[in-house]
Design a protein around this motif. Sequence first.
Motif, mmCIF file in Angstrom:
data_model
loop_
_atom_site.group_PDB
_atom_site.id
_atom_site.type_symbol
_atom_site.label_atom_id
_atom_site.label_comp_id
_atom_site.label_asym_id
_atom_site.label_seq_id
_atom_site.Cartn_x
_atom_site.Cartn_y
_atom_site.Cartn_z
ATOM 1 N N VAL A 52 0.860 -1.190 0.000
ATOM 2 C CA VAL A 52 0.000 0.000 0.000
ATOM 3 C C VAL A 52 0.891 1.234 0.000
ATOM 4 O O VAL A 52 1.695 1.435 0.912
ATOM 5 C CB VAL A 52 -0.904 0.017 1.252
ATOM 6 C CG1 VAL A 52 -1.823 1.243 1.235
ATOM 7 C CG2 VAL A 52 -1.715 -1.272 1.340
ATOM 8 N N PHE A 53 0.771 2.012 -1.029
ATOM 9 C CA PHE A 53 1.493 3.286 -1.100
ATOM 10 C C PHE A 53 0.512 4.367 -0.688
ATOM 11 O O PHE A 53 -0.571 4.477 -1.267
ATOM 12 C CB PHE A 53 1.967 3.553 -2.529
ATOM 13 C CG PHE A 53 3.032 2.600 -2.987
ATOM 14 C CD1 PHE A 53 4.369 2.936 -2.876
ATOM 15 C CD2 PHE A 53 2.690 1.365 -3.525
ATOM 16 C CE1 PHE A 53 5.359 2.068 -3.308
ATOM 17 C CE2 PHE A 53 3.675 0.488 -3.956
ATOM 18 C CZ PHE A 53 5.011 0.828 -3.839
ATOM 19 N N ASN A 54 0.855 5.131 0.300
ATOM 20 C CA ASN A 54 -0.070 6.168 0.741
ATOM 21 C C ASN A 54 0.685 7.318 1.383
ATOM 22 O O ASN A 54 1.404 7.126 2.358
ATOM 23 C CB ASN A 54 -1.070 5.579 1.745
ATOM 24 C CG ASN A 54 -2.171 6.565 2.067
ATOM 25 O OD1 ASN A 54 -2.513 7.421 1.252
ATOM 26 N ND2 ASN A 54 -2.711 6.463 3.265
ATOM 27 N N TYR A 55 0.512 8.503 0.821
ATOM 28 C CA TYR A 55 1.175 9.699 1.328
ATOM 29 C C TYR A 55 2.686 9.441 1.440
ATOM 30 O O TYR A 55 3.310 9.121 0.440
ATOM 31 C CB TYR A 55 0.520 10.134 2.647
ATOM 32 C CG TYR A 55 0.870 11.559 3.011
ATOM 33 C CD1 TYR A 55 0.541 12.624 2.178
ATOM 34 C CD2 TYR A 55 1.543 11.840 4.180
ATOM 35 C CE1 TYR A 55 0.879 13.925 2.504
ATOM 36 C CE2 TYR A 55 1.886 13.151 4.511
ATOM 37 C CZ TYR A 55 1.551 14.177 3.664
ATOM 38 O OH TYR A 55 1.893 15.453 3.983
ATOM 39 N N ASN A 56 3.282 9.547 2.611
ATOM 40 C CA ASN A 56 4.738 9.351 2.670
ATOM 41 C C ASN A 56 5.125 7.987 3.223
ATOM 42 O O ASN A 56 6.236 7.797 3.689
ATOM 43 C CB ASN A 56 5.392 10.486 3.465
ATOM 44 C CG ASN A 56 4.902 10.543 4.898
ATOM 45 O OD1 ASN A 56 4.049 9.747 5.291
ATOM 46 N ND2 ASN A 56 5.461 11.453 5.677
ATOM 47 N N LYS A 57 4.192 7.017 3.172
ATOM 48 C CA LYS A 57 4.475 5.706 3.757
ATOM 49 C C LYS A 57 4.093 4.591 2.810
ATOM 50 O O LYS A 57 3.294 4.774 1.903
ATOM 51 C CB LYS A 57 3.650 5.528 5.036
ATOM 52 C CG LYS A 57 4.097 6.386 6.198
ATOM 53 C CD LYS A 57 3.530 5.811 7.487
ATOM 54 C CE LYS A 57 3.969 6.610 8.694
ATOM 55 N NZ LYS A 57 3.408 7.982 8.664
ATOM 56 N N THR A 58 4.675 3.440 3.068
ATOM 57 C CA THR A 58 4.192 2.218 2.428
ATOM 58 C C THR A 58 3.922 1.184 3.509
ATOM 59 O O THR A 58 4.593 1.178 4.551
ATOM 60 C CB THR A 58 5.214 1.640 1.430
ATOM 61 O OG1 THR A 58 6.408 1.315 2.127
ATOM 62 C CG2 THR A 58 5.535 2.627 0.326
ATOM 63 N N TYR A 59 2.921 0.364 3.307
ATOM 64 C CA TYR A 59 2.630 -0.751 4.221
ATOM 65 C C TYR A 59 2.607 -2.016 3.386
ATOM 66 O O TYR A 59 2.319 -1.977 2.196
ATOM 67 C CB TYR A 59 1.230 -0.658 4.830
ATOM 68 C CG TYR A 59 0.823 0.688 5.339
ATOM 69 C CD1 TYR A 59 0.934 0.980 6.693
ATOM 70 C CD2 TYR A 59 0.291 1.646 4.476
ATOM 71 C CE1 TYR A 59 0.523 2.223 7.179
ATOM 72 C CE2 TYR A 59 -0.105 2.880 4.957
ATOM 73 C CZ TYR A 59 0.011 3.161 6.303
ATOM 74 O OH TYR A 59 -0.390 4.368 6.774
ATOM 75 N N GLU A 60 2.848 -3.156 4.073
ATOM 76 C CA GLU A 60 2.648 -4.427 3.384
ATOM 77 C C GLU A 60 1.563 -5.187 4.126
ATOM 78 O O GLU A 60 1.588 -5.306 5.354
ATOM 79 C CB GLU A 60 3.948 -5.233 3.350
ATOM 80 C CG GLU A 60 4.982 -4.532 2.486
ATOM 81 C CD GLU A 60 6.082 -5.434 1.964
ATOM 82 O OE1 GLU A 60 6.166 -6.593 2.435
ATOM 83 O OE2 GLU A 60 6.845 -4.980 1.101
ATOM 84 N N LEU A 61 0.594 -5.660 3.383
ATOM 85 C CA LEU A 61 -0.495 -6.432 3.981
ATOM 86 C C LEU A 61 -0.501 -7.803 3.319
ATOM 87 O O LEU A 61 -0.213 -7.906 2.131
ATOM 88 C CB LEU A 61 -1.838 -5.751 3.704
ATOM 89 C CG LEU A 61 -2.002 -4.324 4.221
ATOM 90 C CD1 LEU A 61 -3.327 -3.746 3.746
ATOM 91 C CD2 LEU A 61 -1.917 -4.289 5.740
ATOM 92 N N PRO A 62 -0.831 -8.819 4.088
ATOM 93 C CA PRO A 62 -0.894 -10.146 3.466
ATOM 94 C C PRO A 62 -1.916 -10.132 2.330
ATOM 95 O O PRO A 62 -2.961 -9.487 2.431
ATOM 96 C CB PRO A 62 -1.365 -11.059 4.604
ATOM 97 C CG PRO A 62 -1.440 -10.238 5.828
ATOM 98 C CD PRO A 62 -1.216 -8.816 5.489
#
Length: 334
Positions: free
Chosen positions: A314-324
Amino acid sequence: MYTALLILSVTCVGWLAAENCSVPFLTGLVYQKIDSEPQNLTIEHSIQLTEDSFHLLIVNETLPELCRNSVNIQYELYVLQIRNVGLAHIKPGAFNITPTLGLLKISYNPLTALKKGVFQGLRVKEIDCSNNYISSIDEEAFDGIPMLEVLRLSYNAIKQVSPEWFKNSPNVYKLSIIFNELTSLPARAFQNMAKDRAVKLRLSANRIQDIDEEAFYSVGNIEILRLNGNKLESLPENLFVNRTIRRLEINTNKLLCFPDKLFQSGVGSLAFLDNPTFKCPCLEKVRHFVETGNINIWYPAIICEDRAREVNIVFNYNKTYELPLILRPTEATL
Ligand SMILES: *[C@@H]1O[C@H](CO)[C@@H](O)[C@H](O)[C@H]1NC(C)=O
Ligand SMILES: *[C@@H]1O[C@H](CO)[C@@H](O)[C@H](O)[C@H]1NC(C)=O
Ligand SMILES: *[C@@H]1O[C@H](CO)[C@@H](O)[C@H](O)[C@H]1NC(C)=O
Ligand SMILES: *[C@@H]1O[C@H](CO)[C@@H](O)[C@H](O)[C@H]1NC(C)=O
Ligand SMILES: *[C@@H]1O[C@H](CO)[C@@H](O)[C@H](O)[C@H]1NC(C)=O
């Protein structure tokens, strides 16, 4: 007696026929020092001061045109501002100003053209012609202004930037043309801008679709390039070769990807929010670049599937997350 009359009438005709025009009776406001209360200045025939001042403001009066020598200032002045006076025409030589001006600002007027010779020879550091209706600018309009550093032309109807601008005006390092009608940036567009300092270009809120790969020819060092709110789908690779672009803002466009050369251009800050078309493989390249450098980043909000690693990035604003990755059930498993 007859001779005197004759001379008088000839002078009169000459005066009418020449470019001189008379400034109508009006009241200006003079701020003697930066924090002074304004004082009324009665103006007639030409705009003149009676003593050294900080700011001369002519606002909400009627001044439809400025002709040769309409402004005739020999006392010290830092800011001259002509605002909302119905000014529609400025003829060459209108500003006969001896001292060094910090700022000449002409705004909220029905001015449609900037002609050659209007500003030439002025000793002025900043010209601000924002908030008019300017659609036509002579190629020579900004020539021969040796002290000029900042030019603002925002909120007008400008369709083109000319590579011919700023001949013999070698110190212009900041150019703002936001909220105009630019559709492209031609080759060498900024070639006459300052060479000895980083330039700042504000070109947001236009309709720029196309940037020539030589647009920044002879501009080596760009401190900030703002291209937010345009119609860009791509940027040419060569834009980033042999130059530094420290801050690039390209929010709200239609970008698909960045050229690889961007990642070698010394960019320290990269904002590309609201580019919903951006491609996932490219986005991952950006993420890799950000992780290996010290870069301030603003991503578009996009979710990319990484099937091999079974994650959603997930790319969002100034961050990225990883989700299963929640694999959608296929027909076979139903
Ligand atoms: C125009 O105005 C300037 C300054 O007021 C004056 O010196 C000049 O003689 C004028 N020119 C004509 C043709 O009247
Ligand atoms: C300055 O002029 C305005 C109108 O143009 C007037 O209302 C005001 O009283 C004047 N102020 C002084 C101090 O003369
Ligand atoms: C000029 O007109 C504007 C808009 O009507 C107003 O907001 C502003 O206060 C006026 N300024 C002066 C000095 O009269
Ligand atoms: C970049 O600089 C090198 C070395 O000066 C030169 O050979 C090359 O042609 C330049 N590339 C571009 C795209 O200007
Ligand atoms: C993201 O932005 C927030 C708010 O602007 C800021 O506090 C935070 O440090 C930033 N995070 C990164 C990784 O840059």
